[in-house]
Design a protein around this motif. Structure first.
Motif: not given
Length: 173
Positions: A20-23, A32-33, A37-38
């Protein structure tokens, strides 16, 4: 953790779709994973296309006639169009093609001289357009003589209704 700089965090050993990352979404922080994104980055482009099915006669000289059109939603598109223009026997002609939205020209092809009446030439336009509101793009043709026509089929190739076309490939946004 909120006081730790990203540069001070340990490196990930491998990127996984579940990482996960942040958006920032409209002023709200959300996760957001990498799989999401991919999917966003590599989603298949949408394609719209139209092919001319019957000839269009250019009855007046030096007048652009709409031949084909596509209505595009907001986004970024690769636009490709081609028109097969036929000059009547005994009437050589200068021919031009443009892609426009009814007000402004988006792309145009250099004029082509069809030197022998009774022959034809293919004029093409290609380029990228960013659409901000739903817009209809028109592929139009003009010649400096009356009676020329845009044909759906190129001479001598045996393939019908493929010579004059307009294609939009959505590549972003």
């Amino acid at each position: 953790m909120s006081d730790t700089k990203i540069s001070a965090l340990p490196a990930a050993t491998a990127a996984l779709g579940t990482d996960e990352t942040v958006v920032n979404e409209g002023g709200t922080s959300k996760k957001l994973t990498l799989a999401q994104i991919k999917t966003f980055v590599f989603s298949a482009p949408s394609v719209q296309e139209i092919f001319l099915t019957s000839p269009v006669t250019l009855t007046a000289a030096n007048t652009y006639y709409p031949v084909l059109s596509l209505t595009l939603a907001p986004g970024t598109y690769l636009l490709m169009g081609s028109l097969q223009i036929f000059a009547p026997i005994g009437v050589p002609a200068w021919a031009s093609v443009k892609l426009w939205d009814g007000v402004s020209t988006v792309l145009d092809a250099p004029s082509s001289y069809i030197s022998t009446g009774g022959s034809s030439d293919s004029l093409a336009v290609r380029g990228v357009a960013t659409v901000t509101t739903t817009t209809t793009y028109i592929l139009a043709a003009a010649t400096d003589h009356t009676g020329a026509e845009v044909d759906p089929t190129a001479p001598y190739n045996g393939v019908t209704n493929r010579a004059s076309h307009l294609i939009a490939v959505r590549i972003g946004g």
